[in-house]
Design an enzyme around this catalytic site. Structure first.
Site, PDB file in Angstrom:
ATOM      1  N   HIS A  96     -10.959  29.959 -27.435  1.00  0.00           N
ATOM      2  CA  HIS A  96     -12.172  28.408 -27.482  1.00  0.00           C
ATOM      3  C   HIS A  96     -13.028  29.252 -28.415  1.00  0.00           C
ATOM      4  CE1 HIS A  96      -9.805  26.991 -24.063  1.00  0.00           C
ATOM      5  NE2 HIS A  96     -10.300  28.385 -22.860  1.00  0.00           N
ATOM      6  N   ASP A 134      -1.765  30.547 -22.794  1.00  0.00           N
ATOM      7  CA  ASP A 134      -2.562  30.281 -21.633  1.00  0.00           C
ATOM      8  C   ASP A 134      -2.966  29.379 -21.184  1.00  0.00           C
ATOM      9  OD1 ASP A 134      -5.809  31.985 -21.335  1.00  0.00           O
ATOM     10  OD2 ASP A 134      -5.473  29.569 -21.275  1.00  0.00           O
ATOM     11  N   HIS A 136      -4.935  27.347 -21.295  1.00  0.00           N
ATOM     12  CA  HIS A 136      -5.999  26.396 -21.614  1.00  0.00           C
ATOM     13  C   HIS A 136      -5.209  25.426 -22.871  1.00  0.00           C
ATOM     14  CE1 HIS A 136      -7.944  27.999 -18.004  1.00  0.00           C
ATOM     15  NE2 HIS A 136      -7.551  26.821 -17.934  1.00  0.00           N
ATOM     16  N   ASP A 211      -3.141  32.908 -16.503  1.00  0.00           N
ATOM     17  CA  ASP A 211      -3.239  31.156 -16.176  1.00  0.00           C
ATOM     18  C   ASP A 211      -1.909  30.467 -15.919  1.00  0.00           C
ATOM     19  OD1 ASP A 211      -3.679  30.768 -18.058  1.00  0.00           O
ATOM     20  OD2 ASP A 211      -5.706  31.102 -18.446  1.00  0.00           O
TER      21      ASP A 211
END
Length: 280
Positions: A96, A134, A136, A211
């Site tokens: 990110h 991931d 995200h 995740d």
């Protein structure tokens, strides 16, 4: 943070695994992916309260050192993977972080730094694929590398999950909430097939987030533990079939029970170890 120590303890007991302290990336290496003004802010501790809030934790000298070493571990794993086929950073996956800011618990973008460092320091014509699994989207990675045809970004993520404003990767596959094993693995097979057809990478950096697992507090997907194992098998088998070295990082994992996250990360490493032995 507790998961990292627990994972390291488990990995230290595996036969055939060599643990090495993470080196720190240099300022020059960070600048392969980040703006100088942002690096100075981080080093000097002059990030505003709002900028620190977006990162998710307050500035400290320890935060800077850990961020350097998290990125350095991915680069070190990448250099080892070039020789041995597969290597891992027991942390990392800080996808990110943008060129000019941190976000979502990410200060420096380890995957972008490592990919660029390999090209600048090892093989200038190396074609690198970043396979981000991931849950995200790797928004910072996509943004940093969006105009770089030598690095391919593939992100398979929850469409309705953070970040809520997505960037454009070279290939994005957004999945609906509740996606299970069969649909997830089908999407992954298609993604890897398109990666092979459109790019033909020489090297893969794999973000093996825990995740997507059904037990994750933030994931919103419904992948079983065995589905997570099959996911890893897909990626490592793709690498082995094409003799593409793979460096991978642990990325996210926020299980309702911390041990479930540790177990999934450990399962990824066990799977990787089986494939590492099969590289020519």
């Amino acid at each position: 943070m507790e998961k990292y120590g627990k994972l390291r303890d488990l990995v230290s007991q595996l036969a055939g695994v060599y643990l090495k302290d993470a080196p720190a990336v240099t300022d020059t290496q960070i600048l392969y992916a980040h703006d100088a003004s942002y690096l100075i802010q981080v080093l000097q501790g002059s990030l505003s309260p709002q900028e620190q809030q977006e990162i998710g934790f307050p500035w400290s000298t320890q935060m800077v050192e850990r961020s350097r070493r998290s990125a350095g571990a991915t680069l070190a794993a990448a250099k080892i993977a070039l020789q041995e086929g597969v290597a891992v950073n027991l942390a990392g996956g800080t996808h990110h972080a943008y060129r000019n800011k941190g976000s979502g618990f990410c200060v420096f973008n380890d995957s972008a730094i490592a990919a660029r460092a390999l090209q600048k320091e090892i093989h200038p014509k190396l074609k690198v694929a970043i396979v981000d699994l991931d849950v995200h989207q790797g928004n910072g990675t996509a943004s940093i590398l969006k105009n770089d045809p030598s690095i391919f970004t593939l992100s398979i993520h929850g469409e309705n999950n953070f970040p809520f404003t997505k960037e454009v990767s070279d290939l994005d596959i957004g999945l609906p909430d509740g996606t299970g094993d069969e649909s997830y693995l089908e999407a992954l097979h298609q993604g890897l097939e398109k990666l092979g057809e459109r790019f033909k990478p020489d090297f893969i950096i794999y973000l093996a987030g825990a995740d997507p697992h059904e037990g994750d507090r933030l994931g919103k997907l419904s992948i079983t533990k065995d589905g997570m194992r099959q996911r890893d098998v897909c990626v490592f088998q793709f690498g082995l079939d094409h003799q593409i070295p793979i460096a991978f990082s642990m990325a996210g994992g926020y299980g309702k029970e911390i041990q479930s996250t540790v177990d999934i990360h450990f399962q990824t490493i066990q799977t990787a170890l089986q494939y590492q032995k099969r590289y020519a």
